[in-house]
Each structure stands twice: as structure tokens, then as C-alpha cells.
Design a protein around this motif. Structure first.
Motif, PDB file in Angstrom:
ATOM      1  N   GLY A  31       1.505  -2.127 -12.376  1.00 53.45           N
ATOM      2  CA  GLY A  31       1.759  -3.370 -11.658  1.00 53.45           C
ATOM      3  C   GLY A  31       1.456  -3.272 -10.177  1.00 53.45           C
ATOM      4  N   ILE A  32       1.914  -2.183  -9.540  1.00 54.56           N
ATOM      5  CA  ILE A  32       1.722  -2.067  -8.091  1.00 54.56           C
ATOM      6  C   ILE A  32       0.259  -1.790  -7.760  1.00 54.56           C
ATOM      7  N   THR A  33      -0.477  -1.144  -8.670  1.00 57.87           N
ATOM      8  CA  THR A  33      -1.896  -0.892  -8.417  1.00 57.87           C
ATOM      9  C   THR A  33      -2.681  -2.190  -8.448  1.00 57.87           C
ATOM     10  N   VAL A  34      -2.366  -3.056  -9.406  1.00 58.36           N
ATOM     11  CA  VAL A  34      -3.032  -4.360  -9.462  1.00 58.36           C
ATOM     12  C   VAL A  34      -2.770  -5.141  -8.175  1.00 58.36           C
ATOM     13  N   ALA A  35      -1.534  -5.080  -7.700  1.00 59.57           N
ATOM     14  CA  ALA A  35      -1.180  -5.823  -6.490  1.00 59.57           C
ATOM     15  C   ALA A  35      -1.698  -5.163  -5.219  1.00 59.57           C
ATOM     16  N   GLY A  36      -1.838  -3.849  -5.228  1.00 65.32           N
ATOM     17  CA  GLY A  36      -2.121  -3.137  -3.985  1.00 65.32           C
ATOM     18  C   GLY A  36      -3.567  -2.779  -3.730  1.00 65.32           C
ATOM     19  N   LEU A  37      -4.425  -2.816  -4.749  1.00 62.17           N
ATOM     20  CA  LEU A  37      -5.809  -2.402  -4.534  1.00 62.17           C
ATOM     21  C   LEU A  37      -6.505  -3.259  -3.482  1.00 62.17           C
ATOM     22  N   ILE A  97      11.672  -2.233  -5.153  1.00 60.39           N
ATOM     23  CA  ILE A  97      11.397  -1.225  -4.124  1.00 60.39           C
ATOM     24  C   ILE A  97      10.550  -1.827  -3.010  1.00 60.39           C
ATOM     25  N   LEU A  98       9.582  -2.648  -3.385  1.00 60.90           N
ATOM     26  CA  LEU A  98       8.732  -3.307  -2.393  1.00 60.90           C
ATOM     27  C   LEU A  98       9.548  -4.253  -1.522  1.00 60.90           C
ATOM     28  N   VAL A  99      10.431  -5.034  -2.134  1.00 62.86           N
ATOM     29  CA  VAL A  99      11.282  -5.967  -1.385  1.00 62.86           C
ATOM     30  C   VAL A  99      12.175  -5.206  -0.408  1.00 62.86           C
ATOM     31  N   MET A 100      12.733  -4.084  -0.864  1.00 61.77           N
ATOM     32  CA  MET A 100      13.620  -3.313   0.003  1.00 61.77           C
ATOM     33  C   MET A 100      12.858  -2.692   1.166  1.00 61.77           C
ATOM     34  N   LEU A 101      11.623  -2.281   0.920  1.00 60.31           N
ATOM     35  CA  LEU A 101      10.816  -1.727   2.003  1.00 60.31           C
ATOM     36  C   LEU A 101      10.529  -2.775   3.068  1.00 60.31           C
ATOM     37  N   VAL A 102      10.244  -3.997   2.651  1.00 61.07           N
ATOM     38  CA  VAL A 102      10.047  -5.081   3.611  1.00 61.07           C
ATOM     39  C   VAL A 102      11.338  -5.314   4.400  1.00 61.07           C
ATOM     40  N   ALA A 103      12.487  -5.222   3.715  1.00 61.31           N
ATOM     41  CA  ALA A 103      13.772  -5.379   4.408  1.00 61.31           C
ATOM     42  C   ALA A 103      13.954  -4.305   5.471  1.00 61.31           C
ATOM     43  N   PHE A 104      13.572  -3.058   5.154  1.00 59.52           N
ATOM     44  CA  PHE A 104      13.674  -1.984   6.149  1.00 59.52           C
ATOM     45  C   PHE A 104      12.880  -2.327   7.401  1.00 59.52           C
ATOM     46  N   VAL A 105      11.679  -2.861   7.202  1.00 60.83           N
ATOM     47  CA  VAL A 105      10.810  -3.164   8.338  1.00 60.83           C
ATOM     48  C   VAL A 105      11.374  -4.324   9.151  1.00 60.83           C
ATOM     49  N   LYS A 106      11.864  -5.355   8.488  1.00 66.63           N
ATOM     50  CA  LYS A 106      12.306  -6.564   9.174  1.00 66.63           C
ATOM     51  C   LYS A 106      13.731  -6.460   9.729  1.00 66.63           C
ATOM     52  N   LEU A 156       0.834  -1.202   0.000  1.00 63.07           N
ATOM     53  CA  LEU A 156       0.000   0.000   0.000  1.00 63.07           C
ATOM     54  C   LEU A 156       0.869   1.253   0.000  1.00 63.07           C
ATOM     55  N   VAL A 157       1.926   1.262   0.813  1.00 64.92           N
ATOM     56  CA  VAL A 157       2.830   2.410   0.880  1.00 64.92           C
ATOM     57  C   VAL A 157       3.483   2.650  -0.476  1.00 64.92           C
ATOM     58  N   VAL A 158       3.979   1.578  -1.099  1.00 64.32           N
ATOM     59  CA  VAL A 158       4.633   1.723  -2.399  1.00 64.32           C
ATOM     60  C   VAL A 158       3.629   2.172  -3.458  1.00 64.32           C
ATOM     61  N   MET A 159       2.414   1.657  -3.405  1.00 65.10           N
ATOM     62  CA  MET A 159       1.403   2.031  -4.390  1.00 65.10           C
ATOM     63  C   MET A 159       1.087   3.521  -4.318  1.00 65.10           C
ATOM     64  N   LEU A 160       0.883   4.052  -3.115  1.00 71.46           N
ATOM     65  CA  LEU A 160       0.567   5.468  -2.976  1.00 71.46           C
ATOM     66  C   LEU A 160       1.728   6.334  -3.461  1.00 71.46           C
ATOM     67  N   ARG A 161       2.939   5.929  -3.154  1.00 69.69           N
ATOM     68  CA  ARG A 161       4.108   6.666  -3.630  1.00 69.69           C
ATOM     69  C   ARG A 161       4.207   6.610  -5.137  1.00 69.69           C
ATOM     70  N   TYR A 162       3.903   5.453  -5.719  1.00 73.58           N
ATOM     71  CA  TYR A 162       4.046   5.298  -7.162  1.00 73.58           C
ATOM     72  C   TYR A 162       2.989   6.098  -7.915  1.00 73.58           C
ATOM     73  N   TRP A 163       1.818   6.262  -7.328  1.00 77.06           N
ATOM     74  CA  TRP A 163       0.830   7.133  -7.970  1.00 77.06           C
ATOM     75  C   TRP A 163       1.406   8.532  -8.133  1.00 77.06           C
ATOM     76  N   PHE A 164       2.055   9.008  -7.104  1.00 77.14           N
ATOM     77  CA  PHE A 164       2.659  10.339  -7.156  1.00 77.14           C
ATOM     78  C   PHE A 164       3.833  10.354  -8.128  1.00 77.14           C
ATOM     79  N   PHE A 165       4.649   9.310  -8.099  1.00 75.51           N
ATOM     80  CA  PHE A 165       5.808   9.228  -8.986  1.00 75.51           C
ATOM     81  C   PHE A 165       5.379   9.166 -10.446  1.00 75.51           C
ATOM     82  N   ALA A 166       4.297   8.447 -10.746  1.00 80.89           N
ATOM     83  CA  ALA A 166       3.813   8.352 -12.123  1.00 80.89           C
ATOM     84  C   ALA A 166       3.389   9.723 -12.639  1.00 80.89           C
ATOM     85  N   LEU A 167       2.735  10.514 -11.784  1.00 76.46           N
ATOM     86  CA  LEU A 167       2.364  11.868 -12.184  1.00 76.46           C
ATOM     87  C   LEU A 167       3.603  12.709 -12.478  1.00 76.46           C
TER      88      LEU A 167
END
Length: 316
Positions: free
Chosen positions: A215-221, A107-116, A60-71
Motif C-alpha cells: 500500500g505505501i509503495t503504491v502511494a509513495g513511488l 503510521i503516516l498520519v502520526m508522522l504528519v502529526a509529529f511534524v505539525k 517517502l519516509v514511511v515507504m523506505l522504513r516499510y521496505w526494511f520492515f517488510a524484509l
């Protein structure tokens, strides 16, 4: 090269490589300061990503960021000669789609790494990605890699082993995530080199944003959930600083050769370590420090050897 869960500079258009004598308006001192500032911004982004990823699904975090990045990617492409119509045209549509999907997954994999694992240990392993790029350049791109650079790659992987300590401590499967992320990013960079032969940087940036956001929208919705009122500001800051960081990165590339700025991207390790130690309560073991030093030294050596090889080539 500033990177992590931040969008990497390889996704941002940089000026075409030219000889130092052929560039006008070079301001290397300002470019270096901008690169250091960009590293700080990306480090703050990583800290915000770790905080948000700990409270919400990372996708969800990556999806929201990517919406902004796509713009951002669309707006940047619209301002270039030919506008969006020119940006859409690509000689490598499937490779461009693969690049975009690979980057957003990394980016998603790295974010999970940050958390773990935390910021420091994740970055300590991820900084090996330039060495992985060198190792894969031979079989993937057919480049000739000399024994000195192969030796640097081997030394760098010794640094990774020192950080991960397999066989010495109980190995956590999460420890493989930043290494997987580094491998994925290395492949992404090699694909970027492949498409750059016929597609310009603006086209690649546009497809990076469009394919990634699809891709991230399909996965994150399916993971959508409302943000707590207190988390709207961190999320907005994450999005805005992402655009600001990439704008400053483009400015830095316009003021000096991208290859000359690469060593200064390692300052992100300093910022990440300070943020992790002072604000996130992370700790760093002696093995992590030693491993980081070895990997950075090996990475700087491969950069120096590549600069030497370029200096021997006739001017384009």
C-alpha cells in the motif's frame, strides 16, 4: 504500549498467554528493563521520523522504513516452523490486508502529526488509544465492559479535552491528527484480536508487512526523491533501530507476560518529553502535563481492571 510512527508491538508476535505458574524461564526484571529500553529506542525513532518528515514527504519516509520492515517480517516468518509457506496461509485474507493498510496509514498520519505538532503533544493525545480500544471492544467484539472501565474511558477523554482545549484557544485542524491516529490504531488492534482466533502471530506479522509495504509503495513511488548525503545516516539509523527495537520487544515478551509489561510502556512519554524539550526545542504547557497524567491514570486503571478480570477466570 510503545508506539507512534514506530511499528507497534501489536504487529510483533508475542507468546501465547499462559498462567504465570505455567511459564518457564520468566525473568520479569530483565523483561521490564528491555521494555524501558524499547520505549527509548522507539522515542529516538520518533525524533528521527520528525526530522526526516520535516525535510522530505512523510509518505517517502514511511515507504523506505516499510521496505526494511517488510524484509524483517519475511525473514522472521521464514525462520518459523513451516517457513513462508505457512505464514502466507490465512483464514482471514481480507481482514489481514485491511489490518496492514490501516496500520501503515496510521503510521503516516502520526508522522504528519509529529511534524505539525511536535512529539510531546502528539504522544500526549495518542496515549489514549488503550481507552479507545476499551470503548470499541463492546460494539466491535461484543465484550462486556463494566461501568468502572466506562468511567475510566470518560475520564481519559476529559484529559484529551484538557490537552486540545477546544473553545479556549484557536483549534488547529492538525490537533485532530494524533486523535485520529489513536482511533485507527485501536481499530487495528481490534482487527488483530479478530484474526488471532484462527491465524497465529507469525502469519499476522507477515501480512502486516506485506500488505503495508504494498500500500505505501503504491502511494509513495510518485514522491520519490534522492536523500541528501547527510540524511542517509538518519534514515539508516531509523531502519536499523526499528528492527533492533522489535527484536528486543519480542525478547521482553518471551521473558514475561505481555500484560504485565504494559504499564512500563508509558515510560515512552518520559523519553519523548525529554527528547522534545532538550533536543527539539519543544515546549509543553500545563494543560498538556495535566491531560497526560489524567489519561495515563485512566489507562492504568483499565489495565488493572482487566488484570483483575483475568485473575478470576479458571486457568486455561
Amino acid at each position: 504500549m510503545p508506539h507512534s510512527a514506530s511499528f507497534p508491538p501489536a504487529a510483533v508476535p508475542a507468546p501465547a498467554a499462559v498462567s504465570p505458574a505455567g511459564r518457564r524461564g520468566d525473568r520479569p526484571a530483565l523483561a521490564i528493563l528491555l521494555m524501558i529500553l524499547v520505549s527509548l529506542i522507539f522515542s529516538l525513532q520518533d525524533a528521527l521520523s520528525r526530522y526526516l518528515g520535516s525535510n522530505y514527504p512523510p509518505v517517502l519516509v514511511v515507504m523506505l522504513r516499510y521496505w526494511f520492515f517488510a524484509l524483517f517480517a519475511i525473514a522472521l516468518a521464514a525462520r518459523q516452523p513451516g517457513g513462508l509457506r505457512a505464514a502466507v496461509r490465512t483464514r482471514h485474507p481480507w481482514l489481514q490486508i485491511a489490518r496492514g493498510l490501516l496500520l501503515v496509514t496510521e503510521i503516516l498520519v502520526m508522522l504528519v502529526a509529529f511534524v505539525k505538532l511536535g512529539l510531546i503533544e502528539s504522544h500526549a493525545v495518542f496515549i489514549a488509544h488503550p481507552l479507545i480500544i476499551v470503548a470499541l471492544s463492546g460494539p466491535v467484539l461484543g465484550e462486556r465492559i463494566g461501568w468502572r472501565r466506562w468511567a475510566a474511558v470518560a475520564v481519559g477523554f476529559v484529559g484529551i479535552l484538557i490537552i486540545l482545549q477546544p473553545g479556549v484557544r484557536v483549534f488547529s485542524p492538525w490537533a485532530a491528527l494524533p486523535l485520529l491516529s489513536a482511533l485507527m490504531f485501536a481499530v487495528y488492534v481490534l482487527l488483530t484480536r479478530m484474526v488471532s482466533a484462527k491465524d497465529d502471530a507469525t502469519t499476522s506479522l507477515f501480512w502486516t508487512g506485506i500488505a503495508g509495504v504494498a500500500g505505501i509503495t503504491v502511494a509513495g513511488l510518485g514522491q520519490m526523491q534522492p536523500l541528501a548525503p547527510a540524511d542517509w545516516l538518519p534514515m539508516a539509523t531509523l531502519c536499523v533501530t526499528g528492527v533492533a527495537g522489535h527484536y528486543l520487544l519480542i525478547r521482553a515478551y518471551s521473558l514475561a507476560e505481555a500484560s504485565s509489561l504494559q504499564p512500563y510502556s508509558y515510560t515512552q512519554l518520559i523519553w519523548v518529553s525529554l527528547i522534545g524539550l532538550l533536543f527539539l526545542g519543544e515546549t509543553v504547557g500545563a494543560n498538556v502535563v495535566i491531560g497526560m497524567i489524567i489519561i495515563v491514570a485512566a489507562g492504568l486503571f483499565t489495565w488493572w481492571r482487566e488484570r483483575q478480570k483475568r485473575a478470576q477466570l479458571p486457568p486455561a
